[in-house]
Design an enzyme around this catalytic site. Sequence first.
Site, mmCIF file in Angstrom:
data_model
loop_
_atom_site.group_PDB
_atom_site.id
_atom_site.type_symbol
_atom_site.label_atom_id
_atom_site.label_comp_id
_atom_site.label_asym_id
_atom_site.label_seq_id
_atom_site.Cartn_x
_atom_site.Cartn_y
_atom_site.Cartn_z
ATOM 1 N N ASP A 173 50.906 40.349 37.908
ATOM 2 C CA ASP A 173 49.614 40.656 38.546
ATOM 3 C C ASP A 173 49.664 42.066 39.145
ATOM 4 O O ASP A 173 49.213 42.302 40.276
ATOM 5 C CB ASP A 173 49.229 39.625 39.605
ATOM 6 C CG ASP A 173 47.745 39.744 39.999
ATOM 7 O OD1 ASP A 173 47.028 40.558 39.395
ATOM 8 O OD2 ASP A 173 47.312 39.029 40.922
ATOM 9 N N GLY A 188 46.395 43.472 46.637
ATOM 10 C CA GLY A 188 47.042 43.744 45.357
ATOM 11 C C GLY A 188 48.295 44.563 45.543
ATOM 12 O O GLY A 188 48.369 45.417 46.429
#
Length: 438
Positions: free
Chosen positions: A301, A320
Amino acid sequence: MSVDLLLKNGTVIVDGKETARSLGVKAGKIEAVYVVGNEPAAQETVDCSGLYVLPGAIDIHVHLRDLGQSNKEDYMTGTRAAAAGGVTTVVDMPNSDPPVLTSRVLEEKITSAQEKRFVNVGFYAGVPKKAADFDASITPNILGVKEYPHSPLVQGTRTGPQRALDCMRICFELDLPLLFHPDSSKPGAVPEDLNDFLALHSCDNEAKSIKLFLSAHSEIGGRLHVCHVSCESAARLIGEHRAEKSLTAEVTPHHLLLAGSDFIDSDGTAKVLPPLRTRQDSEWLRHALSGQCSIDCVVSDHAPHTDQEKLVPFLKAASGIPGLETLVPLMLTEVFDGRLPWVDYLRCCCSAPAWVLRIGNKGVLTKGYDADITVVQREETVIRGADFQSKARVTPFEGRRVLARPVMTFVGGELVYSYGKFMVGQGTAGRVPVRATR
Ligand code: DOR
Ligand code: ZN
Ligand code: ZN
Protein backbone atom coordinates in the site's frame (compact mmCIF):
# COMPACT_ATOMS: atom_id res chain seq x y z
CA MET A 1 21.88 -25.88 -24.89
CA SER A 2 23.31 -22.61 -23.61
CA VAL A 3 21.47 -19.91 -21.69
CA ASP A 4 21.70 -16.11 -21.86
CA LEU A 5 22.23 -15.65 -18.16
CA LEU A 6 23.23 -17.91 -15.32
CA LEU A 7 22.73 -16.94 -11.70
CA LYS A 8 25.25 -19.34 -10.32
CA ASN A 9 25.37 -21.14 -7.00
CA GLY A 10 22.77 -19.11 -5.14
CA THR A 11 20.39 -20.26 -2.43
CA VAL A 12 17.07 -21.20 -3.97
CA ILE A 13 14.02 -22.46 -2.06
CA VAL A 14 13.29 -26.03 -3.15
CA ASP A 15 10.51 -27.93 -1.35
CA GLY A 16 10.48 -25.17 1.24
CA LYS A 17 14.18 -25.63 1.98
CA GLU A 18 17.22 -23.49 1.29
CA THR A 19 19.15 -25.33 -1.43
CA ALA A 20 22.25 -24.44 -3.47
CA ARG A 21 21.17 -24.14 -7.10
CA SER A 22 21.92 -22.20 -10.29
CA LEU A 23 19.22 -20.52 -12.32
CA GLY A 24 19.29 -20.26 -16.10
CA VAL A 25 17.53 -17.50 -18.04
CA LYS A 26 16.84 -17.52 -21.78
CA ALA A 27 15.00 -14.84 -23.78
CA GLY A 28 13.74 -13.20 -20.59
CA LYS A 29 12.25 -16.41 -19.18
CA ILE A 30 13.39 -18.94 -16.62
CA GLU A 31 14.99 -21.80 -18.53
CA ALA A 32 15.72 -24.16 -15.63
CA VAL A 33 16.99 -24.52 -12.09
CA TYR A 34 20.22 -26.56 -12.12
CA VAL A 35 22.04 -28.64 -9.55
CA VAL A 36 25.36 -26.88 -8.97
CA GLY A 37 27.95 -28.39 -11.31
CA ASN A 38 25.36 -29.30 -13.95
CA GLU A 39 24.94 -25.87 -15.49
CA PRO A 40 24.98 -25.31 -19.25
CA ALA A 41 27.21 -22.73 -20.93
CA ALA A 42 26.05 -19.15 -20.47
CA GLN A 43 26.67 -15.87 -22.24
CA GLU A 44 26.81 -14.15 -18.90
CA THR A 45 27.29 -15.56 -15.43
CA VAL A 46 26.59 -13.82 -12.13
CA ASP A 47 28.11 -15.47 -9.08
CA CYS A 48 25.37 -15.66 -6.46
CA SER A 49 27.34 -17.56 -3.82
CA GLY A 50 26.09 -16.59 -0.38
CA LEU A 51 23.01 -14.87 -1.84
CA TYR A 52 19.35 -15.84 -2.03
CA VAL A 53 17.82 -16.06 -5.50
CA LEU A 54 14.07 -15.48 -5.18
CA PRO A 55 11.15 -14.56 -7.37
CA GLY A 56 10.66 -10.78 -7.41
CA ALA A 57 7.84 -9.65 -5.14
CA ILE A 58 4.54 -8.75 -6.83
CA ASP A 59 2.97 -5.80 -5.06
CA ILE A 60 -0.63 -5.49 -6.19
CA HIS A 61 -1.41 -2.37 -4.14
CA VAL A 62 0.62 0.79 -4.76
CA HIS A 63 -0.13 4.46 -5.37
CA LEU A 64 2.49 5.79 -7.79
CA ARG A 65 0.75 9.21 -8.08
CA ASP A 66 2.37 10.57 -11.31
CA LEU A 67 0.33 12.92 -13.56
CA GLY A 68 -1.18 15.53 -11.20
CA GLN A 69 0.63 14.43 -8.04
CA SER A 70 4.14 13.87 -9.33
CA ASN A 71 5.44 16.08 -6.53
CA LYS A 72 4.68 13.08 -4.28
CA GLU A 73 5.93 10.34 -6.63
CA ASP A 74 6.07 9.51 -10.33
CA TYR A 75 6.53 6.34 -12.36
CA MET A 76 10.29 6.78 -12.42
CA THR A 77 10.85 7.21 -8.69
CA GLY A 78 8.08 4.76 -7.81
CA THR A 79 9.36 1.97 -10.04
CA ARG A 80 12.96 2.67 -8.98
CA ALA A 81 11.78 2.25 -5.40
CA ALA A 82 10.22 -1.05 -6.43
CA ALA A 83 13.40 -2.32 -8.12
CA ALA A 84 15.57 -1.26 -5.18
CA GLY A 85 13.13 -2.98 -2.84
CA GLY A 86 13.14 -6.32 -4.69
CA VAL A 87 9.66 -5.75 -6.17
CA THR A 88 9.46 -6.58 -9.88
CA THR A 89 5.76 -5.94 -10.56
CA VAL A 90 3.52 -3.23 -9.14
CA VAL A 91 -0.18 -2.57 -9.71
CA ASP A 92 -1.16 1.08 -9.51
CA MET A 93 -4.34 2.24 -7.78
CA PRO A 94 -6.85 4.52 -9.56
CA ASN A 95 -7.15 7.27 -6.89
CA SER A 96 -4.70 9.44 -8.79
CA ASP A 97 -5.16 13.01 -10.00
CA PRO A 98 -7.08 12.70 -12.27
CA PRO A 99 -8.63 9.42 -11.10
CA VAL A 100 -8.79 6.51 -13.54
CA LEU A 101 -12.43 6.45 -14.65
CA THR A 102 -11.96 6.63 -18.42
CA SER A 103 -9.70 4.96 -20.96
CA ARG A 104 -8.31 8.41 -21.85
CA VAL A 105 -6.85 8.90 -18.36
CA LEU A 106 -5.62 5.33 -18.29
CA GLU A 107 -3.88 5.83 -21.65
CA GLU A 108 -2.09 8.85 -20.18
CA LYS A 109 -0.92 6.79 -17.24
CA ILE A 110 0.18 3.95 -19.48
CA THR A 111 2.19 6.29 -21.73
CA SER A 112 3.88 7.91 -18.76
CA ALA A 113 4.65 4.57 -17.10
CA GLN A 114 6.02 3.14 -20.36
CA GLU A 115 8.47 6.04 -20.61
CA LYS A 116 9.57 5.97 -16.98
CA ARG A 117 9.34 2.34 -15.88
CA PHE A 118 12.02 0.23 -14.21
CA VAL A 119 9.72 -2.71 -13.39
CA ASN A 120 6.42 -4.14 -14.69
CA VAL A 121 3.40 -1.92 -14.06
CA GLY A 122 -0.27 -2.93 -14.07
CA PHE A 123 -3.32 -0.76 -13.41
CA TYR A 124 -6.76 -0.60 -11.81
CA ALA A 125 -9.74 1.59 -12.68
CA GLY A 126 -12.59 2.99 -10.60
CA VAL A 127 -16.33 3.00 -11.25
CA PRO A 128 -17.97 6.33 -12.27
CA LYS A 129 -20.66 7.88 -10.07
CA LYS A 130 -23.26 6.37 -12.36
CA ALA A 131 -22.09 2.77 -12.51
CA ALA A 132 -23.79 2.31 -15.91
CA ASP A 133 -21.21 4.77 -17.33
CA PHE A 134 -18.37 2.31 -16.71
CA ASP A 135 -16.20 2.28 -19.82
CA ALA A 136 -15.89 -1.44 -20.66
CA SER A 137 -13.29 -0.68 -23.36
CA ILE A 138 -10.81 -0.14 -20.52
CA THR A 139 -10.99 -3.83 -19.51
CA PRO A 140 -7.99 -5.30 -21.41
CA ASN A 141 -5.65 -2.71 -19.83
CA ILE A 142 -6.68 -3.18 -16.21
CA LEU A 143 -6.27 -6.00 -13.72
CA GLY A 144 -9.23 -5.09 -11.52
CA VAL A 145 -11.69 -2.45 -10.36
CA LYS A 146 -11.28 -0.57 -7.08
CA GLU A 147 -13.95 1.02 -4.91
CA TYR A 148 -13.32 3.54 -2.10
CA PRO A 149 -16.47 3.78 0.07
CA HIS A 150 -14.95 6.29 2.55
CA SER A 151 -13.23 8.47 -0.05
CA PRO A 152 -14.98 8.10 -3.42
CA LEU A 153 -13.19 8.92 -6.66
CA VAL A 154 -16.11 11.15 -7.62
CA GLN A 155 -17.51 13.43 -4.95
CA GLY A 156 -21.01 12.56 -3.86
CA THR A 157 -20.78 8.84 -4.69
CA ARG A 158 -22.35 6.78 -1.90
CA THR A 159 -21.39 3.16 -1.52
CA GLY A 160 -24.56 1.52 -0.21
CA PRO A 161 -26.05 -1.90 -1.00
CA GLN A 162 -27.13 -0.91 -4.54
CA ARG A 163 -23.72 0.53 -5.45
CA ALA A 164 -21.96 -2.57 -4.09
CA LEU A 165 -24.24 -4.72 -6.27
CA ASP A 166 -23.60 -2.51 -9.32
CA CYS A 167 -19.81 -2.68 -8.88
CA MET A 168 -19.94 -6.43 -8.31
CA ARG A 169 -22.08 -6.93 -11.41
CA ILE A 170 -19.70 -4.92 -13.64
CA CYS A 171 -16.81 -7.04 -12.42
CA PHE A 172 -18.71 -10.29 -12.80
CA GLU A 173 -19.67 -9.45 -16.38
CA LEU A 174 -16.17 -8.35 -17.38
CA ASP A 175 -14.40 -11.12 -15.44
CA LEU A 176 -12.44 -8.65 -13.32
CA PRO A 177 -11.86 -8.79 -9.57
CA LEU A 178 -13.57 -6.12 -7.47
CA LEU A 179 -11.19 -4.69 -4.88
CA PHE A 180 -12.38 -2.41 -2.12
CA HIS A 181 -11.02 -0.37 0.76
CA PRO A 182 -13.13 -1.66 3.66
CA ASP A 183 -14.32 1.42 5.51
CA SER A 184 -17.95 2.44 5.98
CA SER A 185 -17.22 5.83 7.55
CA LYS A 186 -19.06 8.81 6.12
CA PRO A 187 -17.04 10.39 3.27
CA GLY A 188 -15.76 13.84 4.14
CA ALA A 189 -16.24 13.47 7.91
CA VAL A 190 -13.66 15.58 9.75
CA PRO A 191 -12.40 14.08 13.06
CA GLU A 192 -11.86 16.48 15.98
CA ASP A 193 -9.15 14.51 17.73
CA LEU A 194 -7.27 11.21 17.57
CA ASN A 195 -10.03 9.23 19.27
CA ASP A 196 -12.55 10.66 16.89
CA PHE A 197 -10.32 9.63 13.95
CA LEU A 198 -9.99 6.10 15.33
CA ALA A 199 -13.73 5.85 15.98
CA LEU A 200 -14.48 7.04 12.45
CA HIS A 201 -12.17 4.43 10.91
CA SER A 202 -12.90 1.74 13.50
CA CYS A 203 -12.69 -2.03 13.16
CA ASP A 204 -16.50 -2.09 13.34
CA ASN A 205 -16.66 0.19 10.32
CA GLU A 206 -14.14 -2.04 8.54
CA ALA A 207 -16.22 -5.17 9.29
CA LYS A 208 -19.46 -3.41 8.30
CA SER A 209 -18.01 -2.52 4.92
CA ILE A 210 -16.77 -6.09 4.40
CA LYS A 211 -20.28 -7.40 5.17
CA LEU A 212 -21.79 -5.04 2.59
CA PHE A 213 -19.52 -6.35 -0.16
CA LEU A 214 -19.79 -9.98 0.99
CA SER A 215 -23.52 -9.71 0.57
CA ALA A 216 -23.18 -8.31 -2.98
CA HIS A 217 -20.63 -11.03 -3.74
CA SER A 218 -22.92 -13.81 -2.59
CA GLU A 219 -25.75 -12.41 -4.69
CA ILE A 220 -23.82 -11.75 -7.92
CA GLY A 221 -20.78 -14.03 -7.81
CA GLY A 222 -17.46 -13.12 -9.41
CA ARG A 223 -14.24 -12.31 -7.58
CA LEU A 224 -14.00 -10.06 -4.54
CA HIS A 225 -10.70 -8.89 -3.04
CA VAL A 226 -10.53 -7.20 0.38
CA CYS A 227 -7.74 -4.62 0.59
CA HIS A 228 -5.45 -4.17 3.60
CA VAL A 229 -7.30 -6.17 6.28
CA SER A 230 -6.29 -4.55 9.56
CA CYS A 231 -8.31 -6.10 12.42
CA GLU A 232 -8.91 -9.46 14.00
CA SER A 233 -12.69 -9.12 13.45
CA ALA A 234 -12.22 -8.37 9.74
CA ALA A 235 -9.80 -11.27 9.27
CA ARG A 236 -12.21 -13.64 11.04
CA LEU A 237 -15.06 -12.54 8.79
CA ILE A 238 -12.99 -13.33 5.72
CA GLY A 239 -11.89 -16.68 7.12
CA GLU A 240 -15.51 -17.62 7.76
CA HIS A 241 -16.67 -16.70 4.27
CA ARG A 242 -13.91 -18.30 2.25
CA ALA A 243 -15.61 -21.41 1.01
CA GLU A 244 -14.07 -20.74 -2.38
CA LYS A 245 -11.15 -18.75 -3.59
CA SER A 246 -13.45 -16.24 -5.23
CA LEU A 247 -12.93 -14.24 -2.03
CA THR A 248 -9.34 -13.09 -1.53
CA ALA A 249 -7.62 -10.66 0.82
CA GLU A 250 -4.39 -8.82 1.45
CA VAL A 251 -2.52 -7.38 4.43
CA THR A 252 0.28 -4.82 4.72
CA PRO A 253 3.58 -5.18 6.60
CA HIS A 254 2.61 -2.16 8.74
CA HIS A 255 -0.59 -3.80 9.93
CA LEU A 256 1.25 -7.08 10.50
CA LEU A 257 4.17 -5.62 12.40
CA LEU A 258 3.15 -2.32 14.00
CA ALA A 259 0.50 -1.24 16.49
CA GLY A 260 -0.93 2.23 17.02
CA SER A 261 0.43 2.22 20.57
CA ASP A 262 4.01 2.10 19.19
CA PHE A 263 3.65 5.81 18.33
CA ILE A 264 2.86 8.87 20.38
CA ASP A 265 -0.56 10.40 19.75
CA SER A 266 0.72 13.52 18.02
CA ASP A 267 2.97 11.64 15.56
CA GLY A 268 1.70 11.93 11.98
CA THR A 269 4.40 9.73 10.42
CA ALA A 270 2.47 6.50 11.03
CA LYS A 271 -0.91 7.92 10.03
CA VAL A 272 -2.49 5.57 7.54
CA LEU A 273 -5.89 4.25 6.53
CA PRO A 274 -6.90 1.83 7.85
CA PRO A 275 -5.18 3.05 11.04
CA LEU A 276 -2.63 0.93 12.88
CA ARG A 277 -4.61 -1.20 15.35
CA THR A 278 -3.75 -3.11 18.54
CA ARG A 279 -1.01 -5.70 19.12
CA GLN A 280 -3.70 -8.34 19.35
CA ASP A 281 -4.96 -7.38 15.90
CA SER A 282 -1.52 -7.63 14.32
CA GLU A 283 -0.89 -10.93 16.04
CA TRP A 284 -4.14 -12.28 14.62
CA LEU A 285 -3.26 -11.00 11.15
CA ARG A 286 0.04 -12.90 11.28
CA HIS A 287 -1.89 -16.01 12.25
CA ALA A 288 -4.44 -15.42 9.47
CA LEU A 289 -1.62 -15.04 6.95
CA SER A 290 0.52 -18.04 7.74
CA GLY A 291 -1.42 -20.33 10.11
CA GLN A 292 -4.93 -20.11 8.79
CA CYS A 293 -4.12 -18.96 5.24
CA SER A 294 -7.26 -16.82 5.15
CA ILE A 295 -5.20 -13.91 3.81
CA ASP A 296 -3.60 -14.43 0.43
CA CYS A 297 -1.07 -11.73 -0.08
CA VAL A 298 1.12 -9.07 1.45
CA VAL A 299 1.09 -5.67 -0.27
CA SER A 300 2.88 -2.45 0.60
CA ASP A 301 0.00 0.00 0.00
CA HIS A 302 2.88 2.32 -0.96
CA ALA A 303 1.18 5.72 -0.48
CA PRO A 304 3.75 8.49 -0.84
CA HIS A 305 3.21 11.99 0.53
CA THR A 306 5.58 14.95 0.84
CA ASP A 307 7.54 15.59 4.06
CA GLN A 308 5.45 18.71 4.65
CA GLU A 309 2.30 16.58 4.58
CA LYS A 310 3.71 13.98 6.97
CA LEU A 311 5.88 15.89 9.44
CA VAL A 312 2.94 17.67 11.05
CA PRO A 313 0.65 16.84 13.99
CA PHE A 314 -1.42 13.68 13.56
CA LEU A 315 -4.76 15.26 12.67
CA LYS A 316 -3.19 17.47 10.00
CA ALA A 317 -0.97 14.75 8.53
CA ALA A 318 -1.82 12.99 5.25
CA SER A 319 -2.74 9.30 5.52
CA GLY A 320 -0.37 6.90 3.84
CA ILE A 321 3.20 5.66 4.09
CA PRO A 322 5.81 4.53 1.55
CA GLY A 323 6.34 0.78 1.56
CA LEU A 324 7.99 -0.41 -1.65
CA GLU A 325 11.48 -0.42 -0.16
CA THR A 326 10.56 -2.05 3.13
CA LEU A 327 8.15 -4.87 2.13
CA VAL A 328 10.72 -7.48 1.09
CA PRO A 329 13.30 -6.69 3.84
CA LEU A 330 10.58 -6.78 6.52
CA MET A 331 8.92 -9.98 5.32
CA LEU A 332 12.25 -11.75 4.84
CA THR A 333 13.20 -10.71 8.36
CA GLU A 334 10.12 -12.63 9.49
CA VAL A 335 11.51 -15.63 7.58
CA PHE A 336 15.08 -15.29 8.88
CA ASP A 337 13.86 -14.80 12.43
CA GLY A 338 11.86 -18.04 12.14
CA ARG A 339 8.38 -16.53 12.35
CA LEU A 340 7.34 -17.11 8.72
CA PRO A 341 8.04 -20.30 6.75
CA TRP A 342 9.64 -19.86 3.32
CA VAL A 343 6.61 -21.35 1.57
CA ASP A 344 4.40 -18.68 3.12
CA TYR A 345 6.77 -15.90 2.08
CA LEU A 346 6.84 -17.17 -1.51
CA ARG A 347 3.07 -17.55 -1.54
CA CYS A 348 2.09 -14.22 0.01
CA CYS A 349 4.68 -11.99 -1.67
CA CYS A 350 5.09 -13.67 -5.06
CA SER A 351 2.76 -16.41 -6.32
CA ALA A 352 -0.59 -15.55 -4.70
CA PRO A 353 -0.60 -11.88 -5.81
CA ALA A 354 -0.07 -13.09 -9.40
CA TRP A 355 -2.81 -15.65 -8.97
CA VAL A 356 -5.30 -13.20 -7.40
CA LEU A 357 -5.07 -10.92 -10.46
CA ARG A 358 -4.58 -13.76 -12.99
CA ILE A 359 -1.19 -12.44 -14.03
CA GLY A 360 0.18 -15.38 -15.94
CA ASN A 361 3.78 -16.58 -15.93
CA LYS A 362 4.92 -14.58 -12.94
CA GLY A 363 5.57 -15.22 -9.27
CA VAL A 364 7.56 -18.48 -9.31
CA LEU A 365 10.98 -19.54 -10.56
CA THR A 366 9.82 -22.26 -12.93
CA LYS A 367 10.61 -22.98 -16.56
CA GLY A 368 8.75 -20.66 -18.90
CA TYR A 369 7.96 -18.04 -16.24
CA ASP A 370 9.21 -14.47 -16.61
CA ALA A 371 12.71 -14.00 -15.24
CA ASP A 372 11.64 -11.44 -12.61
CA ILE A 373 14.13 -12.15 -9.89
CA THR A 374 15.38 -10.55 -6.73
CA VAL A 375 18.75 -11.48 -5.29
CA VAL A 376 18.97 -10.90 -1.57
CA GLN A 377 21.82 -10.72 0.87
CA ARG A 378 21.15 -11.93 4.40
CA GLU A 379 22.63 -9.06 6.35
CA GLU A 380 21.60 -6.97 9.31
CA THR A 381 20.79 -3.40 8.30
CA VAL A 382 18.60 -0.61 9.55
CA ILE A 383 15.73 1.01 7.64
CA ARG A 384 16.47 4.65 6.83
CA GLY A 385 13.95 6.71 4.89
CA ALA A 386 16.82 8.92 3.71
CA ASP A 387 18.12 5.94 1.69
CA PHE A 388 14.85 5.49 -0.25
CA GLN A 389 14.56 5.91 -4.01
CA SER A 390 10.95 6.98 -3.43
CA LYS A 391 10.24 10.70 -3.11
CA ALA A 392 8.50 9.80 0.17
CA ARG A 393 11.06 9.24 2.89
CA VAL A 394 9.05 9.39 6.07
CA THR A 395 8.50 5.83 7.25
CA PRO A 396 7.10 4.45 10.52
CA PHE A 397 9.80 1.75 10.21
CA GLU A 398 12.61 4.34 10.57
CA GLY A 399 15.47 2.81 12.55
CA ARG A 400 14.03 -0.71 12.50
CA ARG A 401 16.49 -3.57 12.21
CA VAL A 402 16.02 -5.90 9.24
CA LEU A 403 17.96 -8.98 8.21
CA ALA A 404 17.64 -8.85 4.43
CA ARG A 405 18.87 -6.51 1.72
CA PRO A 406 17.81 -6.82 -1.94
CA VAL A 407 21.06 -6.40 -3.85
CA MET A 408 20.18 -7.25 -7.46
CA THR A 409 16.86 -7.08 -9.28
CA PHE A 410 16.23 -8.64 -12.67
CA VAL A 411 13.12 -7.78 -14.69
CA GLY A 412 12.43 -9.99 -17.70
CA GLY A 413 16.00 -11.27 -17.40
CA GLU A 414 17.53 -7.78 -17.45
CA LEU A 415 19.63 -6.58 -14.56
CA VAL A 416 17.81 -3.40 -13.56
CA TYR A 417 19.32 -2.74 -10.15
CA SER A 418 22.63 -3.79 -8.66
CA TYR A 419 24.00 -2.81 -5.24
CA GLY A 420 22.50 0.68 -5.14
CA LYS A 421 22.89 1.45 -8.86
CA PHE A 422 20.44 1.34 -11.75
CA MET A 423 21.85 -0.61 -14.66
CA VAL A 424 19.37 0.41 -17.38
CA GLY A 425 17.76 3.65 -18.45
CA GLN A 426 14.13 4.44 -17.74
CA GLY A 427 11.54 2.83 -20.00
CA THR A 428 13.63 -0.16 -21.05
CA ALA A 429 12.86 -3.05 -18.70
CA GLY A 430 9.49 -4.44 -17.74
CA ARG A 431 6.06 -4.64 -19.29
CA VAL A 432 3.44 -1.87 -19.22
CA PRO A 433 0.59 -2.55 -18.86
CA VAL A 434 0.72 -5.94 -17.20
CA ARG A 435 -2.32 -7.82 -18.49
CA ALA A 436 -4.35 -10.70 -17.12
CA THR A 437 -4.32 -14.05 -18.84
CA ARG A 438 -7.86 -14.76 -19.94
O1 DOR B 1 -3.55 5.73 4.03
C1 DOR B 1 -3.99 5.63 2.89
N1 DOR B 1 -3.47 6.35 1.87
N2 DOR B 1 -4.98 4.78 2.65
C2 DOR B 1 -5.60 4.75 1.46
O2 DOR B 1 -6.49 3.96 1.28
C3 DOR B 1 -5.23 5.68 0.38
C4 DOR B 1 -3.83 6.07 0.52
C5 DOR B 1 -3.43 7.22 -0.36
O3 DOR B 1 -3.76 7.19 -1.56
O4 DOR B 1 -2.77 8.14 0.13
ZN1 ZN C 1 -7.00 1.72 0.84
ZN1 ZN D 1 -4.06 2.12 -0.92
